[in-house]
Design a protein around this motif. Structure first.
Motif, mmCIF file in Angstrom:
data_model
loop_
_atom_site.group_PDB
_atom_site.id
_atom_site.type_symbol
_atom_site.label_atom_id
_atom_site.label_comp_id
_atom_site.label_asym_id
_atom_site.label_seq_id
_atom_site.Cartn_x
_atom_site.Cartn_y
_atom_site.Cartn_z
ATOM 1 N N GLU A 135 0.856 -1.192 0.000
ATOM 2 C CA GLU A 135 0.000 0.000 0.000
ATOM 3 C C GLU A 135 0.889 1.238 0.000
ATOM 4 O OE1 GLU A 135 -3.547 -0.216 2.199
ATOM 5 O OE2 GLU A 135 -3.588 1.913 2.706
ATOM 6 N N ARG A 136 0.618 2.136 -0.942
ATOM 7 C CA ARG A 136 1.438 3.346 -1.103
ATOM 8 C C ARG A 136 2.907 2.978 -1.337
ATOM 9 N NH1 ARG A 136 -3.059 5.856 -2.257
ATOM 10 N NH2 ARG A 136 -4.489 5.984 -0.512
ATOM 11 N N TYR A 138 6.032 2.369 -3.872
ATOM 12 C CA TYR A 138 6.468 2.856 -5.188
ATOM 13 C C TYR A 138 7.774 2.184 -5.575
ATOM 14 C CZ TYR A 138 2.991 5.875 -3.344
ATOM 15 O OH TYR A 138 1.836 6.302 -2.747
ATOM 16 N N GLN A 364 6.791 9.539 7.099
ATOM 17 C CA GLN A 364 6.493 8.712 5.924
ATOM 18 C C GLN A 364 7.664 8.778 4.947
ATOM 19 O OE1 GLN A 364 3.285 9.687 3.117
ATOM 20 N NE2 GLN A 364 2.428 7.645 3.359
ATOM 21 N N THR A 366 7.995 6.496 2.559
ATOM 22 C CA THR A 366 7.396 6.231 1.264
ATOM 23 C C THR A 366 6.741 7.537 0.801
ATOM 24 O OG1 THR A 366 6.109 4.650 -0.026
ATOM 25 C CG2 THR A 366 5.100 5.378 2.015
ATOM 26 N N GLU A 368 4.289 8.988 -0.580
ATOM 27 C CA GLU A 368 2.893 9.010 -1.034
ATOM 28 C C GLU A 368 2.484 10.382 -1.586
ATOM 29 O OE1 GLU A 368 0.095 7.820 1.958
ATOM 30 O OE2 GLU A 368 -1.633 8.267 0.697
ATOM 31 N N TYR A 369 2.716 11.414 -0.793
ATOM 32 C CA TYR A 369 2.294 12.760 -1.184
ATOM 33 C C TYR A 369 3.473 13.618 -1.634
ATOM 34 C CZ TYR A 369 -2.183 11.710 1.107
ATOM 35 O OH TYR A 369 -3.387 11.156 1.471
ATOM 36 N N GLN A 372 5.995 10.245 -4.988
ATOM 37 C CA GLN A 372 5.898 8.801 -5.253
ATOM 38 C C GLN A 372 7.162 8.194 -5.861
ATOM 39 O OE1 GLN A 372 2.004 7.763 -6.775
ATOM 40 N NE2 GLN A 372 1.073 8.710 -4.998
ATOM 41 N N ASN A 413 9.981 2.866 2.461
ATOM 42 C CA ASN A 413 9.865 3.151 1.021
ATOM 43 C C ASN A 413 10.530 2.062 0.176
ATOM 44 O OD1 ASN A 413 12.523 3.625 1.627
ATOM 45 N ND2 ASN A 413 12.603 5.709 0.839
ATOM 46 N N ARG A 495 -5.128 8.025 -5.849
ATOM 47 C CA ARG A 495 -3.714 7.761 -6.162
ATOM 48 C C ARG A 495 -2.760 8.706 -5.443
ATOM 49 N NH1 ARG A 495 -2.534 8.559 -12.051
ATOM 50 N NH2 ARG A 495 -0.476 7.831 -11.445
ATOM 51 N N HIS A 496 -3.184 9.934 -5.284
ATOM 52 C CA HIS A 496 -2.374 10.950 -4.600
ATOM 53 C C HIS A 496 -1.137 11.370 -5.372
ATOM 54 C CE1 HIS A 496 -4.381 9.510 -0.603
ATOM 55 N NE2 HIS A 496 -5.219 10.080 -1.449
ATOM 56 N N TYR A 497 -1.181 11.201 -6.695
ATOM 57 C CA TYR A 497 -0.060 11.659 -7.540
ATOM 58 C C TYR A 497 -0.596 12.662 -8.544
ATOM 59 C CZ TYR A 497 4.049 11.571 -10.541
ATOM 60 O OH TYR A 497 5.169 11.927 -11.259
#
Ligand code: BDP
Length: 647
Positions: A135-136, A138, A364, A366, A368-369, A372, A413, A495-497
């Motif tokens: 999840e999230r 990349y 975070q 990873t 996500e925001y 990615q 990540n 998706r947040h991208y």
């Protein structure tokens, strides 16, 4: 060992150590790991001596993880009181390289500021229909599972453990906080898989933790309830936890996301989160385990027409009243900001509100925001700001100190990607996280320099300079071309991208910017807004309350202002939006240019991946610039003072 997958610590990074005569004194699994790392046959006239202190009576000065470093009479000495300290001392020598074998050094004491330095994986065993396997994530699939089963070959997990240990990380939660049906079984009938992963992490001093479903007594145990006051539910956790420790004696504990985004929790039974957490803490206590109970609890089905609800308030409203009610081995794990890992957020007010509770701060890694792992975004400068922030003002404890009782956690990540993290430069975030958890005051750019040295041991000054030019300010560059002045989101839902300015504006997730023809931003003041500023102690409660003292970079997080409002910088809000978006997209192009000049200095596999990512960053940054600028031009009707092209 890691040669197959480019990462920091290639064989060349060990040159200084491997060309020395070495002696290792001590016994035990981690000491054996150090012996294997030094590779060379041990010498009776060593230039590097790594030893466990003879007298265990002195324990406490260095603790489990600390070590001393000294150089005298042509010998470099690492002394530790416990095996993990020896391992960290060894990696410190690797970091120093030749410098560890130069001039004499008086005794230096090294000890981590935070005891638990943890990464949380959001890995699923199965491929989730929407989120994929990680999840999230990349960086490809999971390092642990493949096609619904534990990987047959876990040797890469061992390589991963080595990378983590080299920057001081000592705990890993191996599965997603959203515990789906298959993954719930890791706690019981699939526990053997957890044990197998733990066996590969253990030699590097890393304890294994597991995310569990609060409803496990029902889902796995067949009980009618998971109520924390129900004796059968409590007993189920006791028995189950005992079995976990029979299988994995050094198991770290549980991670729980409860009553959040659809996960079950104690609210179903009218119980508080302290009662829920304490039930698990009680089951873990006899075995020395901890429960990380996440504070990420909010209503994700709110009515966007109701302006009195404010997602930013939620964690504090739920948890501050519970301070003092949690067991000693229950750690409240708080995201660093009140919303959700945005590029810029204020520090969560929960961190100052719970002096009677052990806290861990969650970051975070990873992205996500934050692009990615297609965009270069070195996050350590942001994390450093968070860790140094003093919620009670100058002279008060910093966030890193307040998190001392629980620890620092990052969402990992890494995945099965050949470069571990998708973008090769995203590895620096994982490394920097570990180093900041060890020393929160460390300078993020010095850490970056370390990572460059360990990753490209033969880097020319030109390569080193180019990497700094690309990465040092990359988080601020990313901020410049995305959502302005702390307002957050404006990303594509789900998706947040990429940009979608109004994507979340009329949604139930509570992530609004309130832009209209006159102005933009969220009024979170006590005077006229949601009252969120009142969750901070002074001086921040007042600093954030007033538009005159609120820091520019957070203005739209705290205030709804007209486009013509003049920032502390002297620019108007609208002109600031135009200027930063043009500048940010230009900087993205400069980042790509900096790489084109040096790409040939590294392996073509790395160079190819870099070019592909940098092209995408440049494209995406221009897309952000054009959508944000056009949106605000159309809303406000205010032209760019510099007459640049806005669509
Ligand atoms: C959000 C992610 C979601 C996570 C959630 C969490 O979008 O995938 O499950 O955080 O932290 O940022 O629980």
């Amino acid at each position: 060992m890691t040669g197959v997958h480019p990462a920091w610590l290639p064989a060349e990074a060990f040159r200084a150590v491997n060309s020395r005569r070495v002696a290792v004194h001590g016994e035990g699994l981690l000491v054996d790991t150090v012996r294997a790392e030094v590779a060379a046959a041990e010498s009776s006239s060593p230039e590097l001596v790594l030893s466990l202190a003879a007298s265990p009576g002195s324990r406490g000065v260095l603790g489990d993880d600390g070590f001393t470093l000294e150089r005298a009479d042509g010998v470099t000495r690492i002394v530790a009181e416990a095996p993990a300290g020896l391992l960290y001392g060894f990696f410190h020598v690797v970091r120093l390289g030749e410098a560890a074998f130069g001039a004499d050094r008086p005794v230096e004491v090294h000890r981590p500021a935070l005891r638990r330095r943890m990464v949380d994986h959001w890995d699923n065993v199965d491929i989730h229909p929407i989120m994929g396997q990680v999840e999230r994530g990349y960086a490809g699939g999971s390092l642990f599972w493949e096609r619904g089963a534990l990987r047959a070959d876990l040797s890469r997990v061992r390589d991963y453990a080595r990378l983590l240990a080299s920057c001081g990380i000592n705990a890993v939660a191996i599965n997603n906080v959203n515990v789906h049906r298959t993954e719930a079984h890791l706690l019981t009938d699939r526990l053997g898989e957890v044990a197998a992963i733990a066996a590969h992490l253990r030699p590097y001093g890393i304890r294994t933790h597991l995310s569990v479903n609060f409803a496990s007594p029902i889902v796995l145990g067949g009980l009618a309830t998971a109520d924390p006051r129900d004796p059968a539910a409590r007993q189920w956790w006791e028995v189950t936890t005992r079995r976990v420790y029979e299988t994995i004696p050094d198991f770290g504990g549980y991670v729980v996301k409860a009553d959040s985004e659809g996960q079950s929790g104690p609210f179903a039974y009218g119980r508080s989160h302290a009662e829920g957490a304490n039930m698990l803490a009680d089951a873990l206590a006899p075995h020395g385990g901890v429960v990380h109970w996440r504070a990420f609890v909010y209503n994700h089905r709110q009515d966007w027409r109701d302006r009195s609800t404010d997602r930013a308030r939620a964690a504090y409203d739920h948890f501050a009243p519970l301070d003092g009610q949690f067991r000693d081995n229950a750690i409240l794990q708080v995201k660093h900001g009140p919303m959700d890992f945005q590029t810029r957020e204020p520090v969560s007010p929960v961190i100052a509100a719970m002096p009677g509770t052990r806290l861990a701060v969650e970051l975070q890694a990873t992205q996500e925001y934050t692009g990615q792992q297609r965009h270069v975004c070195y996050l350590a400068p942001m994390w450093s700001e968070v860790l140094r922030f003093q919620p009670h003002g100058d002279g008060g404890p910093a966030v890193a100190t307040l998190a001392g009782s629980g620890g620092l956690v990052a969402v990992s990540n890494a995945g099965d990607d050949p470069f571990w993290t998708g973008h090769p430069l995203a590895q620096a975030n994982l490394y920097a996280f570990g180093r900041l958890a060890w020393a929160p005051d460390a300078d993020p750019l010095t850490i970056l320099d370390e990572w460059i040295g360990l990753t490209f041991p033969d880097a020319t000054p030109q390569l080193r300079q180019a990497l700094h030019a690309m990465m040092d300010d990359s988080w601020r560059t990313y901020e410049r071309y995305t959502a302005p002045l702390g307002v957050g989101f404006m990303v594509r839902p789900g998706r947040h991208y990429g940009p979608d300015v109004d994507g979340y504006e009329y949604s139930p997730w509570g992530t609004y910017h309130f832009a209209d023809r006159d102005g933009v931003g969220v009024d979170r003041t006590r005077a006229t807004g949601t009252g969120y500023t009142g969750q901070y102690p002074q001086p921040w409660a007042d600093t954030y309350e007033s538009v005159d003292t609120c820091p520019d970079e957070l203005l739209l997080f705290f205030h709804h202002v007209p486009y013509g409002h003049v920032l502390r910088s002297g620019s108007t809000v609208i002109q600031h939006i135009y200027d930063t978006h043009f500048a940010g997209a230009d900087e993205a192009a400069q980042i790509r240019d900096a790489w084109s000049a040096v790409g040939h200095l590294v392996g073509s596999d790395v160079d190819d991946r870099m070019r592909e990512r940098l092209d995408e960053q440049v494209r995406s940054a221009a897309e952000w610039r054009d959508q944000i600028n056009t949106y605000f031009y159309r809303k406000s009707g205010v032209p760019d003072a510099k007459g640049r092209r806005i669509y």
